[in-house]
Design an enzyme around this catalytic site. Structure first.
Site, mmCIF file in Angstrom:
data_model
loop_
_atom_site.group_PDB
_atom_site.id
_atom_site.type_symbol
_atom_site.label_atom_id
_atom_site.label_comp_id
_atom_site.label_asym_id
_atom_site.label_seq_id
_atom_site.Cartn_x
_atom_site.Cartn_y
_atom_site.Cartn_z
ATOM 1 N N ARG A 192 6.174 -12.674 9.163
ATOM 2 C CA ARG A 192 6.827 -11.416 8.847
ATOM 3 C C ARG A 192 8.146 -11.321 9.611
ATOM 4 N NH1 ARG A 192 2.345 -7.699 9.762
ATOM 5 N NH2 ARG A 192 3.680 -6.358 8.531
ATOM 6 N N GLU A 250 0.879 -1.159 0.000
ATOM 7 C CA GLU A 250 0.000 0.000 0.000
ATOM 8 C C GLU A 250 0.920 1.214 0.000
ATOM 9 O OE1 GLU A 250 -2.294 0.869 3.524
ATOM 10 O OE2 GLU A 250 -3.622 2.209 2.424
ATOM 11 N N LYS A 307 4.989 0.153 9.629
ATOM 12 C CA LYS A 307 4.973 1.440 8.944
ATOM 13 C C LYS A 307 4.357 2.512 9.824
ATOM 14 C CE LYS A 307 3.836 -0.027 4.478
ATOM 15 N NZ LYS A 307 3.200 0.202 3.170
#
Length: 561
Positions: free
Chosen positions: A264, A38, A274
RNA sequence: UGGGGGAUGGUCUAAUGGUAAGGCAGCGGACUCUGACUCCGCUUAUCAAGGUUCGAGCCCUUGUCCCCCAGCCA
């Protein structure tokens, strides 16, 4: 649809096996994957793991990997991020198909599919407020209640959805929901929202759309539209897989990509989300997304990390399904390994103390010859001016050295690398501060270049820079951004309170050999005994380069002390 | 107390019923015009308890602990 269950935790092999099987059974001709960020922030080392995985498996199987921006939430996204992300992926050494793809390109098709869902009686417009919806959803242990709007007629739904799209309805008043099962033990299946009204300006579609599709609805259809064969994502989406499959099954799409999850990346001494990186940037805790202390791709690049080192890192940590926290030392080892073979060596004194060679002629300048790389003669050599007055590292002299200390001290002889063998004569001390201000030595004229014709050995070799010909430089030494291994471990302490005040140290009195003046921004050298330093590609003062320390050298003296 | 995942040395990864292997970290040594690099050696692990089997990290049973999910974020 696929019903095969995951087993074991060896994800990479698991993924490879699935792909190999799919190729062998003729289910797919090649594997097509995608990397779907994104555009709401910069890419970080965690994304690099996903990038290496997605581009890597596609490459292994003669397929391709698409770069697709998952731009379905205009309120958080920006074109600046779109640009930065593309640069970072390219810089890492990967290339995508013919063009960059965007989920927003599919908005018209996605809308058609939503209409189809309504027509099939599988979606409805709901007017519950966000608070009400939460209430109706139930809890983890109790089933939800059906929305009073759940059984509207298809016609009414179509009409309302059309009004949503036309912008006739206010934000937050209506949403389109999938009609699945309010009693599902998986809360993601309790009639999830698939479209919401958002009157925000989108960085690509402008003000065309007043409604935007949600991730769960968009992602599977985007994958399908692109003919993705294997959709690799992180563990937290495991619970979303049934929804991913539900959308494609309900719409009876021509193909059905398979979602496979992996863990992850977490690293010690840093945070990875983020959201948190954004907080550090916005709160000016760092100088920007590309601050060399940040574990963003652009921060690492500015710090002097090479694409190869990051790719090797991703390879060495592997792909699995268990949450882990990789030691920062693994990353640092990879960059040392890579830079060790490619960085030229130079001398630079970070904390200078003056040395006077008493018996060296005043005004004389000799050009000494230094190898650019001790193991690779092909990298050539450079000249280094030698003069009567020099600087050496303050820590390379000790008034009362222990036997294990091999460098300069009273009555000792050491080698000035590529220079001469010099012997201690005396030193001068500032009475008030106790600081050593000057060291006097004598040199052996027969040892030019650093070796003695009589074959005598010295234990220590130290680096030096001519006081008169040296080049003043600015260096930035970086310590870890956070002072604790896991800044998020204690939930009562904000991660920002764990920032390490020593994370950036600026050394302004450093002096380097003059050949550094020719160094291009972005180039990395090893300052012998100090570590690897990258000429800052962003900040540089003419004639006075700014260096970022990439990583220190290992120092066994440190551990022996 | 719902659902979905996970557990192999300090750490990360491998071993798919047959000698528990490798990287990083650590320790010791050799070499060295970088106390770097390189090379050699060493320490340390199958969450627990039962079961199946000639043989179990792997299969079965029962537990324990950890992570994720109740956004109109992705």
């Amino acid at each position: 649809m696929e019903t095969t269950e995951d087993s074991g935790n060896k994800s990479l092999d698991f993924i490879r096996q699935i792909i190999a099987d799919d190729l062998q059974t003729g289910k797919h001709q090649k594997s097509i994957t995608r990397f779907p960020p994104e555009p709401n922030g910069f890419l970080h080392i965690g994304h690099a793991k996903s990038i290496c995985l997605n581009f890597g498996v596609a490459e292994e199987n003669g397929g391709i990997c698409n770069l697709r921006f998952d731009d379905t939430n205009p309120s958080k996204e920006d074109v600046a991020y779109v640009r930065a992300i593309q640069e970072d992926v390219k810089w890492l050494g990967f290339s995508w198909g013919d063009q960059v793809l965007y989920a927003s390109d599919y908005f018209p098709k996605l809308y058609e599919y939503a209409v189809e869902l309504i027509k099939r009686g599988k979606a409805y417009v709901c007017q519950l407020s966000p608070d009400e919806m939460r209430e109706y959803r139930g809890t983890l242990t109790e089933p939800g209640k059906e929305s009073p709007y759940r059984n509207r007629s298809i016609e009414e739904n179509l009409d309302l959805f059309e009004q949503m799209k036309a912008g006739q309805l206010a934000e937050g008043t209506h949403v389109l929901r999938a009609k699945i099962d309010m009693a599902s033990p998986n809360v993601n299946m309790r009639d999830p929202v698939i479209y919401r009204i958002l009157k925000a300006h989108h960085h690509r579609t402008g003000d065309t759309w007043k409604i935007y599709p949600m991730y769960d609805y968009t992602h599977c259809l985007s994958d399908m539209l692109e003919g993705i064969t294997h959709s690799l994502c992180t563990l937290e989406f495991q619970d979303h897989r049934p929804l991913y499959d539900w959308v494609l099954d309900t719409l009876e799409t021509p193909c059905h990509p398979r979602q496979i999850e992996f863990a992850r990346l977490n690293l010690t001494y840093t945070v990875m989300s983020k959201r948190k990186l954004l907080k550090m940037v916005e709160g000016k805790y760092v100088d920007g997304w590309d601050d060399p202390r940040m574990l963003t791709i652009s921060g690492l690049r500015r710090r002097g990390y090479t694409p190869a080192s990051i790719r090797n890192f991703c390879k060495t940590i592997g792909i699995g399904k268990s949450e882990s926290r990789i030691d920062m030392g693994v990353l640092e080892n990879e960059i040392r390994d890579d830079l060790n073979v490619r960085a030229e060596r130079r001398m630079c004194v970070l904390d200078p103390v003056k040395v006077v060679i008493d018996n060296y002629p005043e005004g004389l300048v000799e050009e000494m010859i230094g190898q650019n790389h001790p193991q690779n003669p092909e990298m050539g050599e450079r000249t280094i001016p030698f003069t009567r007055e020099l600087y050496i590292e303050r820590e390379d002299f000790m008034e009362n050295p222990s036997r294990k200390y091999h460098r300069l001290g009273p009555d000792r002889e050491v080698r000035l690398r590529y220079g001469y063998l010099v012997r201690y004569v005396s030193h001068v001390k500032d009475e008030a501060t106790g600081e050593i201000t000057e060291i006097h030595c004598s040199y052996d004229p027969d040892t030019k270049g650093g070796s003695a014709p009589d074959g005598r050995k010295v234990k220590g070799t130290i680096h030096w820079v001519s006081a008169e010909k040296g080049l003043p430089v600015t260096v930035r030494l970086y310590d870890r951004l956070f002072s604790v291994e896991d800044p998020e471990a204690d939930k009562d302490i904000d991660f920002l309170d764990q920032l390490n005040p020593q994370s950036k140290v600026v050394v302004s009195c450093a002096i380097a050999e003059p050949s550094l003046a020719k160094l291009q921004p972005g180039e990395t050298v090893q300052f012998e005994r100090q570590g690897y330093f990258c000429a800052d590609p962003v900040e540089s003062t003419a004639g006075n380069p700014v260096f970022n320390r990439t990583v220190t050298l290992r120092d066994s003296w440190e551990s022996k002390k």
